[in-house]
Design a protein around this motif. Structure first.
Motif, PDB file in Angstrom:
ATOM      1  N   MET A 128      53.347 -10.583 -44.562  1.00  0.00           N
ATOM      2  CA  MET A 128      54.438  -9.616 -45.177  1.00  0.00           C
ATOM      3  C   MET A 128      53.933  -8.661 -45.969  1.00  0.00           C
ATOM      4  N   GLY A 129      52.787  -8.731 -46.704  1.00  0.00           N
ATOM      5  CA  GLY A 129      52.276  -7.723 -47.720  1.00  0.00           C
ATOM      6  C   GLY A 129      52.900  -7.803 -49.113  1.00  0.00           C
ATOM      7  N   ARG A 130      53.990  -8.745 -49.310  1.00  0.00           N
ATOM      8  CA  ARG A 130      54.934  -8.926 -50.009  1.00  0.00           C
ATOM      9  C   ARG A 130      55.714 -10.381 -49.995  1.00  0.00           C
ATOM     10  N   ALA A 131      56.811 -10.637 -50.482  1.00  0.00           N
ATOM     11  CA  ALA A 131      57.578 -11.881 -50.278  1.00  0.00           C
ATOM     12  C   ALA A 131      59.035 -11.492 -49.642  1.00  0.00           C
ATOM     13  N   PHE A 132      59.467 -12.326 -48.981  1.00  0.00           N
ATOM     14  CA  PHE A 132      60.737 -12.156 -48.327  1.00  0.00           C
ATOM     15  C   PHE A 132      61.492 -13.476 -48.108  1.00  0.00           C
ATOM     16  N   PRO A 133      62.695 -13.634 -48.235  1.00  0.00           N
ATOM     17  CA  PRO A 133      63.255 -14.941 -48.286  1.00  0.00           C
ATOM     18  C   PRO A 133      63.400 -15.757 -47.075  1.00  0.00           C
ATOM     19  N   GLU A 134      63.346 -15.025 -45.961  1.00  0.00           N
ATOM     20  CA  GLU A 134      63.737 -16.000 -44.872  1.00  0.00           C
ATOM     21  C   GLU A 134      62.277 -16.104 -43.898  1.00  0.00           C
ATOM     22  N   LEU A 135      62.107 -16.939 -42.768  1.00  0.00           N
ATOM     23  CA  LEU A 135      61.225 -17.404 -42.170  1.00  0.00           C
ATOM     24  C   LEU A 135      60.710 -16.392 -41.196  1.00  0.00           C
ATOM     25  N   GLN A 136      61.792 -15.603 -40.353  1.00  0.00           N
ATOM     26  CA  GLN A 136      61.576 -14.682 -39.472  1.00  0.00           C
ATOM     27  C   GLN A 136      60.853 -13.215 -40.142  1.00  0.00           C
ATOM     28  N   MET A 137      61.166 -13.266 -41.205  1.00  0.00           N
ATOM     29  CA  MET A 137      60.862 -11.809 -42.048  1.00  0.00           C
ATOM     30  C   MET A 137      59.432 -11.753 -42.077  1.00  0.00           C
ATOM     31  N   VAL A 138      58.272 -12.026 -41.152  1.00  0.00           N
ATOM     32  CA  VAL A 138      57.058 -11.515 -41.024  1.00  0.00           C
ATOM     33  C   VAL A 138      56.508 -10.786 -39.971  1.00  0.00           C
ATOM     34  N   THR A 139      55.400 -10.079 -40.388  1.00  0.00           N
ATOM     35  CA  THR A 139      54.885  -9.230 -38.993  1.00  0.00           C
ATOM     36  C   THR A 139      54.870  -9.912 -37.863  1.00  0.00           C
ATOM     37  N   TYR A 140      54.388 -11.137 -37.844  1.00  0.00           N
ATOM     38  CA  TYR A 140      54.192 -12.040 -36.456  1.00  0.00           C
ATOM     39  C   TYR A 140      55.561 -11.646 -35.824  1.00  0.00           C
ATOM     40  N   HIS A 141      56.690 -12.078 -36.420  1.00  0.00           N
ATOM     41  CA  HIS A 141      57.859 -11.912 -35.764  1.00  0.00           C
ATOM     42  C   HIS A 141      58.419 -10.711 -34.966  1.00  0.00           C
ATOM     43  N   ASN A 163      60.974 -27.343 -32.735  1.00  0.00           N
ATOM     44  CA  ASN A 163      60.994 -26.122 -31.548  1.00  0.00           C
ATOM     45  C   ASN A 163      62.148 -25.666 -31.402  1.00  0.00           C
ATOM     46  N   THR A 164      62.009 -24.305 -31.430  1.00  0.00           N
ATOM     47  CA  THR A 164      63.391 -23.357 -31.642  1.00  0.00           C
ATOM     48  C   THR A 164      63.166 -22.295 -30.728  1.00  0.00           C
ATOM     49  N   ILE A 165      64.203 -21.949 -30.163  1.00  0.00           N
ATOM     50  CA  ILE A 165      64.504 -20.788 -29.051  1.00  0.00           C
ATOM     51  C   ILE A 165      64.078 -19.528 -29.768  1.00  0.00           C
ATOM     52  N   THR A 166      64.488 -19.312 -30.991  1.00  0.00           N
ATOM     53  CA  THR A 166      64.274 -18.087 -31.717  1.00  0.00           C
ATOM     54  C   THR A 166      63.425 -18.304 -32.991  1.00  0.00           C
ATOM     55  N   ASN A 167      63.018 -17.371 -33.714  1.00  0.00           N
ATOM     56  CA  ASN A 167      62.460 -17.472 -34.935  1.00  0.00           C
ATOM     57  C   ASN A 167      63.528 -17.494 -35.924  1.00  0.00           C
ATOM     58  N   LYS A 168      64.729 -16.788 -35.821  1.00  0.00           N
ATOM     59  CA  LYS A 168      65.903 -17.036 -36.519  1.00  0.00           C
ATOM     60  C   LYS A 168      66.466 -18.461 -36.496  1.00  0.00           C
ATOM     61  N   TRP A 169      66.328 -18.991 -35.338  1.00  0.00           N
ATOM     62  CA  TRP A 169      66.787 -20.539 -35.143  1.00  0.00           C
ATOM     63  C   TRP A 169      66.098 -21.252 -36.189  1.00  0.00           C
ATOM     64  N   ALA A 170      64.704 -20.901 -36.279  1.00  0.00           N
ATOM     65  CA  ALA A 170      63.621 -21.695 -36.882  1.00  0.00           C
ATOM     66  C   ALA A 170      63.941 -21.507 -38.521  1.00  0.00           C
ATOM     67  N   GLU A 171      64.714 -20.293 -38.844  1.00  0.00           N
ATOM     68  CA  GLU A 171      64.946 -20.419 -40.256  1.00  0.00           C
ATOM     69  C   GLU A 171      66.205 -20.961 -40.526  1.00  0.00           C
ATOM     70  N   ASP A 172      67.281 -20.908 -39.825  1.00  0.00           N
ATOM     71  CA  ASP A 172      68.466 -21.509 -39.745  1.00  0.00           C
ATOM     72  C   ASP A 172      68.319 -22.922 -39.977  1.00  0.00           C
ATOM     73  N   LEU A 173      67.569 -23.416 -38.750  1.00  0.00           N
ATOM     74  CA  LEU A 173      67.600 -25.111 -38.976  1.00  0.00           C
ATOM     75  C   LEU A 173      66.799 -25.562 -40.212  1.00  0.00           C
ATOM     76  N   ALA A 174      65.583 -24.777 -40.278  1.00  0.00           N
ATOM     77  CA  ALA A 174      64.731 -25.150 -41.536  1.00  0.00           C
ATOM     78  C   ALA A 174      65.245 -25.055 -42.826  1.00  0.00           C
ATOM     79  N   ARG A 175      66.193 -24.234 -43.022  1.00  0.00           N
ATOM     80  CA  ARG A 175      67.034 -24.115 -44.294  1.00  0.00           C
ATOM     81  C   ARG A 175      67.804 -25.139 -44.474  1.00  0.00           C
ATOM     82  N   VAL A 176      68.605 -25.549 -43.390  1.00  0.00           N
ATOM     83  CA  VAL A 176      69.422 -26.864 -43.698  1.00  0.00           C
ATOM     84  C   VAL A 176      68.640 -28.025 -44.060  1.00  0.00           C
ATOM     85  N   LEU A 177      67.566 -28.278 -43.308  1.00  0.00           N
ATOM     86  CA  LEU A 177      66.565 -29.378 -43.630  1.00  0.00           C
ATOM     87  C   LEU A 177      66.113 -29.110 -45.045  1.00  0.00           C
TER      88      LEU A 177
END
Length: 365
Positions: A128-141, A163-177
């Motif tokens: 990121m070079g900074r911080a962001f609040p969600e998992l898909q908010m990285v340059t890797y994405h 194992n998720t179909i998109t990085n946004k799904w990773a954020e959404d499911l991981a946030r609930v957990l």
């Protein structure tokens, strides 16, 4: 390649907290976690990205959740190991090195603790070079590197593999957990090769954090305010000087959300500033006019010491400076702004670079 000493770690924690732009965790807690691990398990080697073998497996390690929770729910250290070893088991390959996912007072320090405990190097880069609040908010994405498989671990010993179909799904499911697991967990995520790190990560961020932290610490030791040196080093801009008059803050959906209100002093007398945050500071408005937005960095620091103040530590009556720092150019691409621009966070605003806003005599409406 170099060995990190305790002074370097202290400077990194402080500098990363500025780049955390209000999020990324408390630097004092992060520093204590990293130093404790180094004292128990031995020093950590910092590698530049160009020292990585192209086929090496590199895995970011981080905390996920609301930073305010970690103040009372300290990690016991085993969460990092469960998350990391869990991912090694899924991939069937030993991890060569770890890397921060973002710059922040805790999330720059957790990889140091992981590296010390596992006896592996740390890479001088992040996503990121900074911080962001969600998992898909990285340059890797931005470069289509998948977030999963990823492993989530809590202090009770629970681990979950996603194992998720998109990085946004990773954020959404991981946030609930994360909310179910106590609003603060440890994760291993975005497994990638050394070549992908070289091509996609924001390089030398730990060294940059160390430079910023050293400037702040030397200023405190000399009892001078190193504002100009910080602005020169970060290519930043002074946006406001004032006192916090109100903080509205709530824990919602696993995030710290809120609004910080300031009243101006000295050159900013009779002026006001509002700063919205979601873990990190998102938008700053001076007298109702926008002066900075994501993805540029909006940083609140103590007026007398330049020590960064995280959003969970904002309090009524604090005298502060507000700084604006340009983000990495990767975030100014169309996909970068789609991922982290003001419209993603619900603001009816087009992004304008902070350099242009700072040059404008009359702030843009």
């Amino acid at each position: 390649m170099r060995i990190l000493n305790e002074k370097a770690i202290e400077h990194m924690a402080l500098g990363a907290s500025l780049l955390g732009t209000g999020g990324g965790g408390d630097p004092h807690i992060g520093k204590l976690m990293a130093l404790d691990a180094v004292r128990k398990y031995g020093p950590v080697t910092l590698l530049s990205a160009d020292e990585l073998p192209d086929d090496a497996l590199i895995v970011p390690s981080a905390m996920m959740g609301a930073p305010v929770v970690i103040i009372e729910k300290l990690p016991n250290g085993q969460e990092f190991i469960h998350a990391f070893k869990g991912l090694e088991g899924v991939l069937g390959k030993k991890v060569y090195a770890t890397i921060p996912i973002e710059a922040g007072g805790v999330n720059s320090m957790i990889p140091i603790a992981v590296a010390a405990q596992l006896g592996i190097p740390l890479v001088d880069a992040d996503g990121m070079g900074r911080a962001f609040p969600e998992l898909q908010m990285v340059t890797y994405h931005l470069d289509d590197i998948p977030a999963s498989p990823m492993v989530i671990a809590d202090e009770k010993g629970n681990t979950v593999i996603l194992n998720t179909i998109t990085n946004k799904w990773a954020e959404d499911l991981a946030r609930v957990l994360t909310v179910s697991m106590g609003a603060s967990v440890m994760i291993s995520i975005y497994p990638m090769t050394g070549r992908q790190v070289k091509e996609s990560a924001i390089l030398n961020i730990m060294s940059f954090s160390e430079d910023i932290g050293r400037i702040i610490m030397e200023g405190r030791e000399k009892n001078v305010l190193p504002l100009e040196e910080i602005l020169e080093t970060t290519k930043g801009h002074a946006l406001f000087k004032g006192k916090i008059t109100d903080v509205e803050r709530k824990l919602e959906g696993g995030f710290n959300r809120g609004l910080c209100k300031l009243s101006g002093v000295d050159d900013y007398k009779d002026m006001s500033m509002d700063i919205d945050f979601q873990n990190e500071n998102l938008v700053a408005a001076r007298d109702g006019h926008i002066v900075a937005t994501v993805p540029d960095l909006i940083c609140i620091v103590d007026l007398d010491t330049m020590v960064p103040i995280t959003t969970e530590s904002l309090k009524y009556g604090q005298r502060v400076l507000v700084l604006g720092i340009p983000c990495d150019s990767k975030w100014r691409s169309p996909k970068g702004l789609e991922t982290v621009g003001p419209r993603y966070f619900g603001y009816d605003l087009d992004y304008v670079e902070i350099e242009k806003l700072a040059e404008t005599k009359e702030p843009l409406p």
